[in-house]
Design a protein around this motif. Structure first.
Motif, PDB file in Angstrom:
ATOM      1  N   SER A 232       0.828  -1.206   0.000  1.00  0.00           N
ATOM      2  CA  SER A 232       0.000   0.000   0.000  1.00  0.00           C
ATOM      3  C   SER A 232       0.860   1.252   0.000  1.00  0.00           C
ATOM      4  O   SER A 232       0.526   2.260  -0.647  1.00  0.00           O
ATOM      5  N   PHE A 233       1.972   1.177   0.722  1.00  0.00           N
ATOM      6  CA  PHE A 233       2.882   2.315   0.751  1.00  0.00           C
ATOM      7  C   PHE A 233       3.360   2.653  -0.654  1.00  0.00           C
ATOM      8  O   PHE A 233       3.328   3.815  -1.076  1.00  0.00           O
ATOM      9  N   TYR A 234       3.838   1.654  -1.396  1.00  0.00           N
ATOM     10  CA  TYR A 234       4.390   1.924  -2.721  1.00  0.00           C
ATOM     11  C   TYR A 234       3.330   2.366  -3.715  1.00  0.00           C
ATOM     12  O   TYR A 234       3.607   3.158  -4.625  1.00  0.00           O
TER      13      TYR A 234
ATOM     14  N   LEU B  64       8.604   4.034  12.501  1.00  0.00           N
ATOM     15  CA  LEU B  64       8.663   2.701  11.910  1.00  0.00           C
ATOM     16  C   LEU B  64       8.482   2.857  10.407  1.00  0.00           C
ATOM     17  O   LEU B  64       7.449   3.347   9.951  1.00  0.00           O
ATOM     18  N   ASP B  65       9.491   2.461   9.636  1.00  0.00           N
ATOM     19  CA  ASP B  65       9.489   2.625   8.184  1.00  0.00           C
ATOM     20  C   ASP B  65       8.502   1.637   7.552  1.00  0.00           C
ATOM     21  O   ASP B  65       8.706   0.431   7.561  1.00  0.00           O
ATOM     22  N   GLU B  66       7.422   2.160   6.986  1.00  0.00           N
ATOM     23  CA  GLU B  66       6.386   1.314   6.403  1.00  0.00           C
ATOM     24  C   GLU B  66       6.798   0.687   5.076  1.00  0.00           C
ATOM     25  O   GLU B  66       6.125  -0.215   4.581  1.00  0.00           O
TER      26      GLU B  66
ATOM     27  N   GLY C 192       3.167  12.384   4.493  1.00  0.00           N
ATOM     28  CA  GLY C 192       2.957  11.024   4.983  1.00  0.00           C
ATOM     29  C   GLY C 192       4.308  10.340   4.932  1.00  0.00           C
ATOM     30  O   GLY C 192       5.328  11.007   4.954  1.00  0.00           O
ATOM     31  N   GLN C 193       4.332   9.029   4.815  1.00  0.00           N
ATOM     32  CA  GLN C 193       5.619   8.358   4.633  1.00  0.00           C
ATOM     33  C   GLN C 193       6.011   8.285   3.161  1.00  0.00           C
ATOM     34  O   GLN C 193       7.186   8.084   2.846  1.00  0.00           O
ATOM     35  N   TRP C 194       5.092   8.466   2.260  1.00  0.00           N
ATOM     36  CA  TRP C 194       5.377   8.290   0.832  1.00  0.00           C
ATOM     37  C   TRP C 194       6.388   9.315   0.305  1.00  0.00           C
ATOM     38  O   TRP C 194       7.037   9.075  -0.721  1.00  0.00           O
TER      39      TRP C 194
END
Length: 329
Positions: free
Chosen positions: A87-89, A129-131, A180-182
């Motif tokens: 989902s992250f990618y 925490l790296d998703e 976000g993390q993206w």
């Protein structure tokens, strides 16, 4: 000898002198080895890991035997990754556009997000925490120390060790103005030209507006053949961010800066995509990035180090390469 011989020594005597001199050198070496062996149990960790600096600088790019024999297939198993990683990618590939990257760089140049020491930044990363990472769920400072200690164990130069410690420090973006993390973590790739099929989960780029842009979807896009990666806009995240921080605030060598900027650029340094954008300088930097990648990727184990015990050594290392204690992030 001058009192015995009134004439120059014969070849036989010269030979005997040479043997005696060599024997004396050998005895000195044996005594040194004996001293090193008998005092080994009382050596500090720094003494045990200390090697000749010239040799370290000369051979820093050579992999240790451990990393030559490691099972590389046990890492980066994205096809088996959990839904969180996939989902992250999907989100990253949809939202990393040229327009966003231009704005992100404007924000970087016009903002100071925080002022702190390098070590304070590392401590702050403990909350992340790296998703995007399928290989570890340890804290970021644990990964930083694992990487740095693996490099230190193999006797690599001090600047190389520091890269291991700070290579992911740019993930501080997550606590500042990220979306976000993206736009913080994950593999990086060029924007403004055709997305390579060698990027992980390439199908997810179809939702990116640049995917159908006539200019951006061409092979070279806004770039030119062999223009050099320095002129290429890589997807914004912790690599780009920390690269600019280190370039401005440290005296690290070019190889170290390349390791920081490109360590997540897996399509390039692992899959050899985008070679048509490289110049001669990039070919040299690729060697450095590949040398570092082994430590970044294959040091992800369950072992955790005592942070307080290692802190004095790494504070000294930080001060050596970052002259100013307080850094503008």
């Amino acid at each position: 000898m001058s009192k015995i011989f009134k004439t120059p020594p014969t070849k036989k005597v010269e030979h005997e002198q040479h043997i005696l001199e060599k024997l004396d050198d050998d005895i000195l070496k044996v005594n040194q080895i004996r001293h090193d062996f008998t005092s080994n149990s009382t050596h500090s960790l720094d003494d045990e890991l200390k090697i000749d600096s010239d040799e370290a600088d000369k051979n820093w790019h050579i992999a240790s035997e451990y990393y030559k024999n490691i099972d590389t297939k046990a890492f980066r198993q994205y096809e088996l990754a959990c839904d969180r990683v996939k989902s992250f990618y999907e989100e990253q590939h949809e939202k990393q556009t040229v327009a966003y990257n231009l704005q992100a760089r404007i924000n970087f140049k016009t903002k100071t997000r925080d002022r702190m020491t390098i070590w304070q930044g590392l401590e702050k990363l403990n909350k992340l925490l790296d998703e995007s990472d399928p290989d570890t769920e340890l804290s970021q400072i644990d990964h930083a120390l694992q990487t740095a200690e693996a490099i230190r164990r193999d006797g690599k130069p001090r600047w190389f060790q520091l890269v291991g410690l700070i290579h992911d420090l740019g993930k501080l973006l997550y606590f500042f103005d990220s979306k976000g993390q993206w736009d913080v973590v994950g593999d990086t790739f060029p924007v403004g030209c055709k997305f390579s099929k060698r990027i992980i989960f390439p199908e997810s780029f179809k939702k990116n507006p640049d995917y159908v842009n006539p200019l951006y979807k061409s092979k070279y896009g806004i770039y030119s053949k062999h223009c050099g990666l320095d002129k290429v806009m890589l997807s914004w995240g912790h690599d780009e961010y920390m690269y600019h921080i280190a370039k401005k605030n440290s005296n690290l060598p070019p190889e170290a800066l390349a390791m920081i900027r490109y360590h997540s650029f897996y399509p390039w340094h692992q899959e050899l995509a985008y070679t048509y954008l490289m110049d001669d300088h990039d070919k040299e930097m690729l060697k450095a990035v590949k040398a570092f990648n082994k430590y970044d990727l294959y040091s992800k184990i369950d072992q955790q180090y005592n942070i307080e015990e290692l802190k004095p050594y790494y504070l000294e290392l930080i001060n050596e390469f970052f002259p100013n204690e307080i850094i503008d992030f």
